[in-house]
Every structure is written in structure tokens, then in C-alpha cells.
Design a protein around this motif. Structure first.
Motif, PDB file in Angstrom:
ATOM      1  N   LEU A 223       4.743  23.300   7.480  1.00 20.80           N
ATOM      2  CA  LEU A 223       3.422  23.555   8.384  1.00 20.80           C
ATOM      3  C   LEU A 223       2.563  24.638   7.945  1.00 20.80           C
ATOM      4  CD1 LEU A 223       5.009  22.890  12.080  1.00 20.80           C
ATOM      5  CD2 LEU A 223       4.010  21.408  10.287  1.00 20.80           C
TER       6      LEU A 223
ATOM      7  N   ILE B 197      -2.201   1.550  -5.577  1.00 26.90           N
ATOM      8  CA  ILE B 197      -2.723   1.466  -4.128  1.00 26.90           C
ATOM      9  C   ILE B 197      -2.530   2.886  -3.450  1.00 26.90           C
ATOM     10  CG2 ILE B 197      -2.983   0.185  -2.071  1.00 26.90           C
ATOM     11  CD1 ILE B 197      -1.501  -2.217  -3.182  1.00 26.90           C
TER      12      ILE B 197
ATOM     13  N   ALA C 115       0.893  -1.393  -0.009  1.00 28.59           N
ATOM     14  CA  ALA C 115       0.091   0.155   0.051  1.00 28.59           C
ATOM     15  C   ALA C 115       0.645   1.200   0.152  1.00 28.59           C
ATOM     16  CB  ALA C 115      -0.968  -0.072   1.226  1.00 28.59           C
ATOM     17  N   TYR C 116       2.150   1.185   0.358  1.00 25.24           N
ATOM     18  CA  TYR C 116       2.952   2.392   0.420  1.00 25.24           C
ATOM     19  C   TYR C 116       3.936   2.334  -0.374  1.00 25.24           C
ATOM     20  CZ  TYR C 116       1.816   4.008   5.244  1.00 25.24           C
ATOM     21  OH  TYR C 116       1.228   4.798   6.416  1.00 25.24           O
TER      22      TYR C 116
ATOM     23  N   PHE D  49      -1.615  25.917   6.734  1.00 24.48           N
ATOM     24  CA  PHE D  49      -2.455  26.363   7.971  1.00 24.48           C
ATOM     25  C   PHE D  49      -1.561  27.551   8.039  1.00 24.48           C
ATOM     26  CE2 PHE D  49      -2.233  21.851   8.587  1.00 24.48           C
ATOM     27  CZ  PHE D  49      -3.712  21.567   8.352  1.00 24.48           C
TER      28      PHE D  49
ATOM     29  N   MET E 215      -1.137  15.798  -6.528  1.00 25.03           N
ATOM     30  CA  MET E 215      -2.219  15.893  -5.854  1.00 25.03           C
ATOM     31  C   MET E 215      -3.288  16.572  -6.665  1.00 25.03           C
ATOM     32  SD  MET E 215      -1.895  14.554  -2.634  1.00 25.03           S
ATOM     33  CE  MET E 215      -0.688  14.183  -1.329  1.00 25.03           C
TER      34      MET E 215
ATOM     35  N   GLN F  34      -5.015   5.367  -4.386  1.00 24.19           N
ATOM     36  CA  GLN F  34      -6.320   5.172  -3.756  1.00 24.19           C
ATOM     37  C   GLN F  34      -6.481   5.969  -2.366  1.00 24.19           C
ATOM     38  OE1 GLN F  34      -8.095   1.294  -4.105  1.00 24.19           O
ATOM     39  NE2 GLN F  34      -6.276   0.701  -5.438  1.00 24.19           N
ATOM     40  N   TRP F  35      -5.223   6.399  -1.639  1.00 27.33           N
ATOM     41  CA  TRP F  35      -5.257   6.642  -0.369  1.00 27.33           C
ATOM     42  C   TRP F  35      -4.281   7.960   0.043  1.00 27.33           C
ATOM     43  CZ3 TRP F  35      -1.621   6.600   3.606  1.00 27.33           C
ATOM     44  CH2 TRP F  35      -0.228   5.829   3.144  1.00 27.33           C
ATOM     45  N   TRP F  36      -3.505   8.040  -0.738  1.00 23.72           N
ATOM     46  CA  TRP F  36      -2.348   9.077  -0.361  1.00 23.72           C
ATOM     47  C   TRP F  36      -2.786  10.519  -0.227  1.00 23.72           C
ATOM     48  CZ3 TRP F  36       1.975   8.463   2.079  1.00 23.72           C
ATOM     49  CH2 TRP F  36       2.775   9.545   2.263  1.00 23.72           C
ATOM     50  N   ALA F  37      -3.776  11.112  -1.157  1.00 19.75           N
ATOM     51  CA  ALA F  37      -4.303  12.318  -1.001  1.00 19.75           C
ATOM     52  C   ALA F  37      -5.355  12.368   0.165  1.00 19.75           C
ATOM     53  CB  ALA F  37      -4.806  12.808  -2.302  1.00 19.75           C
ATOM     54  N   PRO F  38      -5.473  13.352   1.063  1.00 18.53           N
ATOM     55  CA  PRO F  38      -6.521  13.472   1.982  1.00 18.53           C
ATOM     56  C   PRO F  38      -7.527  14.022   1.252  1.00 18.53           C
ATOM     57  CG  PRO F  38      -4.573  14.783   2.588  1.00 18.53           C
ATOM     58  CD  PRO F  38      -4.260  14.218   1.427  1.00 18.53           C
ATOM     59  N   LYS F  39      -8.880  13.652   1.564  1.00 17.81           N
ATOM     60  CA  LYS F  39     -10.064  13.853   0.795  1.00 17.81           C
ATOM     61  C   LYS F  39     -10.351  15.514   0.815  1.00 17.81           C
ATOM     62  CE  LYS F  39     -12.905   9.828   0.523  1.00 17.81           C
ATOM     63  NZ  LYS F  39     -13.944   8.895   1.379  1.00 17.81           N
TER      64      LYS F  39
END
Lengths: 167, 106
Positions: free
Chosen positions: A143, A40, A34-35, A147, A69, A43-48
Motif C-alpha cells: 500500500l 490483451i 483478457a486476463y 501512497f 510497467m 492493453q489494459w493491465w497498467a493504470p494510465k
């Protein structure tokens, strides 16, 4: 998330590092895949609501992962990871960078070194991610990207104080 | 100038003061004894901490005691929590992907 799974997130300003530890309810080979496999990761690396989209990936020492992204409005942020060291199903190290869509390095953007370690705990796999920056400015710039507020902050002795405040 | 909790902890001396008075209220003299810098410098730091509303002055007789507003520290935790959420959402997605992959392999 299964609440039995460990999750730990800490920022160490003295050493310019971020450490994330997380257990996953799957056996190590699957979590490793997955990493390290783009189909794979996409399918998950980007935060929704963002999505990751791989352009090219060559997972070997000296290889790289070039991906975008992609935001809900179609905006794209391109990243590049150089894989420097790989111990299959144990650890990989890579140098992360921001790039142009064609892969040209954005030299004035922060770079970070990733050290990702996988520990077999049977039914569960522990992944520890250490992200380190050359200097505090790059850590803070990173950071700051997500933000705007609150930059000069952080931890050291306060890290120890905060858990007791939550009780 | 508006001051906030992040200015309070931006300076290492102020972080040391915060730790010092976390467990007990102290007079400015007692605080200053823990540092090599001048009392004026400590006094200035205390003043900033008060402006940041992290530290409150209590008068007891002729003495002034400085004490922490610990709940104010939660703002730091809340700020950090944003990063935690970012990772959590990413990892939750991985949980889902892993569950799907596991089923596919069976």
C-alpha cells in the motif's frame, strides 16, 4: 464504466488480504482471455499513463508472466507472476513478485498470492480477485509503495461504519 | 506532534472506543467499563482521539461526554478511494478493450 456493473473493493487487515470484485459487460470466454493472454493484458493491465509490456508469457501451471510497467518518462518496473494453478475459464492462482529486468527475484520486496475467479452471469462476467500477503507488513509495504501517507490505518470494525457515513 | 485520523484508528482499543461511541456520546467512566484495561489507559486513548480531532468533548453539567466527529472518518474513505481509483481506471481500460474485442469477433 457502466454503472450497473458491480464493483467492490475491500482491505482486510485481519487476514492480510485485498479483495476486488468487478463485473464486466462481456461473456466469460472473452473476459478470461483478457486476463490470461499477454497481447490483451498489455492493453489494459497498467493504470494510465503507464503501459504494460510483456517480455515473456507462458500461461500454464508452472509457467509465468514476465512483464514491465512502463511509465510516461520511460521508467520501468518489472514484475513476475508464477502460475501455480489453472482451471480454464474458472480460476487461476499465481504468485506475484517484483523482479529485475532479467527476471531475478527482488527478495526483499513484498510478494502476494493472487486468486482470480471468474463467474459466468450470461451477458456479464464477475471477476473476483483475492490478493493475500504472508503478513501485514507486506500488505502495508505494498500500500505504501503507491501512497506515502496514512499507513497505520484501517478497517476492521470501521469497514462496517463507512458505508453508512456515505448516505 | 501532529496527530491524524490514521493514528486514531491505529490502535485496536481506540478502534473499539470509536465503535462504542459511534452511536451515542458517553462519559469516560461508561467507556472504561467496557474494557479490562485501567481507566488511565482509556483516558490516554481518549486524549489521543481528541488530539486527532475525531472525538469531541461536550460538557453537560458536571459530566464530560465524548462524541465522535463522524465526518472526520471520511478521510479514511478518501484515502482508500485512491486504490479504488487505481483499479477502476485499470478496469475501465479493460471495458474498452473488451468492447473492441467483441466488435472484432462479430
Amino acid at each position: 464504466m457502466n454503472s450497473n456493473l458491480a464493483f467492490d473493493f475491500s482491505v482486510d487487515k485481519a487476514n492480510n488480504t485485498i479483495t476486488v470484485k468487478r463485473e464486466f459487460a462481456a461473456e466469460l470466454p472473452l473476459v478470461w482471455d483478457a486476463y490470461t493472454k499477454s497481447e490483451i493484458l498489455d492493453q489494459w493491465w497498467a493504470p494510465k499513463p503507464w503501459k504494460a509490456r510483456t517480455k515473456t508469457m507462458d500461461f500454464r501451471e508452472g509457467g509465468h508472466w514476465h512483464y514491465a510497467m512502463v511509465g510516461p518518462e520511460g521508467e520501468e518496473h518489472w514484475s513476475w507472476i508464477d502460475y501455480q494453478h489453472i482451471q480454464p475459464q474458472q480460476n487461476f492462482k499465481g504468485l506475484d513478485a517484483f523482479v529485475e529486468p532479467d527476471g531475478t527475484l527482488k527478495t526483499d520486496w513484498p510478494r502476494s498470492a493472487w486468486d482470480v475467479t471468474f463467474a459466468d452471469k450470461g451477458e456479464v462476467t464477475l471477476v473476483e480477485i483475492n490478493i493475500s500477503y504472508d503478513d501485514l507488513a507486506q500488505l502495508e509495504a505494498t500500500l505504501q509503495m503507491g501512497f506515502k501517507e496514512g499507513l497505520s490505518m484501517a478497517m476492521e470494525g470501521l469497514d462496517e461504519l463507512l458505508p453508512s457515513l456515505k448516505k | 506532534m501532529r496527530r491524524d485520523i490514521f493514528q486514531a484508528i491505529a490502535d485496536p482499543t481506540r478502534r473499539a472506543i470509536i465503535l462504542l461511541i459511534a452511536s451515542q456520546a458517553m462519559t469516560p467512566n461508561a467507556i472504561a467499563e467496557h474494557f479490562d484495561t485501567t481507566r488511565q489507559a482509556i483516558s490516554k486513548h481518549l486524549h489521543i482521539l481528541v488530539e486527532c480531532e475525531l472525538v469531541r468533548q461536550d460538557h453537560q453539567g458536571r459530566e464530560i461526554y465524548y462524541r465522535l466527529e463522524l465526518t472526520k472518518m471520511k478521510e479514511i474513505d478518501q484515502w482508500l478511494d485512491q486504490f479504488r481509483k487505481l483499479w477502476e481506471s485499470r478496469f475501465n481500460e479493460l471495458d474498452n478493450v473488451l468492447a473492441t474485442l467483441k466488435n472484432d469477433r462479430k
